[in-house]
Design an enzyme around this catalytic site. Structure first.
Site, short mmCIF file in Angstrom:
data_model
loop_
_atom_site.label_atom_id
_atom_site.label_comp_id
_atom_site.label_asym_id
_atom_site.label_seq_id
_atom_site.Cartn_x
_atom_site.Cartn_y
_atom_site.Cartn_z
CG HIS A 171 -7.10 -1.54 -6.40
ND1 HIS A 171 -5.67 -1.56 -6.56
CD2 HIS A 171 -7.41 -2.80 -7.19
CE1 HIS A 171 -5.22 -2.28 -7.53
NE2 HIS A 171 -6.37 -3.25 -7.69
CB SER A 193 -6.00 -4.88 -10.84
OG SER A 193 -5.66 -5.18 -9.44
#
Length: 298
Positions: free
Chosen positions: A194, A94
């Protein structure tokens, strides 16, 4: 020796993590520079106990977490390079993908700071949906339920026994009652990261990325949205644009490392989250961590 450097994302932050790197070269300059850009004392945020500060100065506030983690990770990785260490390829989880792009000389330090200000602001203001961690579950059952329940996706596919789900509160409540798992834990986040819930934020972020030039990487980078060894700056930009709305495919990232004969994985950051996943997934691979000024080696 095939060595992968990996950089963790949100959830790896620790109070006091900056103190462990502040004496390394350029650390004070970097914290001062980023503090001016963010208009807050980032070193103090890392240093003080979050329950003694207001929310805007909390290390767990997305707007603070992302930049503070990047600062710690960037200082550590540059010190490793200065001491003669170099990975075969790199990956970040991430936020950690930004650190990976910096490590590979795709983006400058200054570009990364500005980019993180934009990214963290968009994510903090998303305010749609939520996330939950799921541990020790039946994968077939999970896949069926995710396909069946609306507004639910696997945000972080971390390993065969650990995932993070993103979706609406209703969808998360629904699956929590139906899935058989050792643990189901709602996360304290501002949105369903996400996932398609980030569509508008992702669009705005993509427009910002179009203003940045991605340089030729000095080493292969594995992206979250498309786990493969990549040396093309244009492909890296496209893949990073897709990250905000798509899942972090970390299990596939580790599988790719196995396919490419990894012998050692080094987690660079304040905790051993990725190292823990690696120990369970990458058998016979040496797992190391670099997290402080007195540990610039592996």
């Amino acid at each position: 020796m095939t060595v992968a450097w990996v950089f963790p994302g949100q959830g790896s932050q620790k109070i006091g993590m900056a103190n462990k790197v502040i004496d390394l070269p350029n650390a004070k300059f970097r914290f001062n520079y980023a503090s001016e850009v963010f208009e807050r004392n980032l070193f103090e945020i890392c240093e003080l106990n979050s329950d003694k500060k207001n929310l805007s100065d909390d290390l767990n506030n997305t707007k603070n977490t992302q930049i503070c983690l990047f600062l710690v990770e960037s200082v550590l990785l540059d010190s490793l390079k200065e001491n003669g260490f170099k990975p075969t390829y790199i990956a970040g989880h991430s936020l950690g993908e930004i650190t990976a792009l910096y490590c590979a000389d795709v983006l400058s330090f200054e570009d990364c700071v500005q980019l993180i200000k934009v990214r963290s602001g968009l994510m903090a203001d998303a305010a749609k949906g939520s996330m939950a961690a799921l541990i020790s579950f039946d994968r077939d059952q999970l896949d069926l339920l995710v396909e069946e329940i609306d507004d639910l996706v696997i945000a972080n596919d971390n390993s065969s026994s650990q995932v993070v789900l993103s979706g609406s509160e209703k969808a998360l409540d629904n699956i929590s009652k139906r899935i058989k798992a050792k643990r189901f834990l709602k996360l304290n986040v501002s949105g369903a990261f996400h996932s398609p819930f980030m569509k508008e934020s992702s669009f705005q972020f993509s427009k910002y990325l179009d203003t940045l030039e991605f340089n030729q990487p000095s080493m292969p980078v594995i992206s979250n949205s498309h786990p493969s060894l990549c040396n093309n700056p244009n492909d890296l930009k496209v893949r990073f644009k897709n990250q905000m709305c798509n899942g972090v495919r970390w299990r596939q990232t580790m599988d790719l490392m196995k396919e490419n004969s990894i012998l050692q994985m080094v987690e660079i950051g304040p905790s051993n989250v990725l190292g823990g996943l690696g120990k369970r997934h990458l058998k016979d691979v040496k797992i190391s961590q670099v997290s402080s000024a007195d540990q610039i080696k592996y």
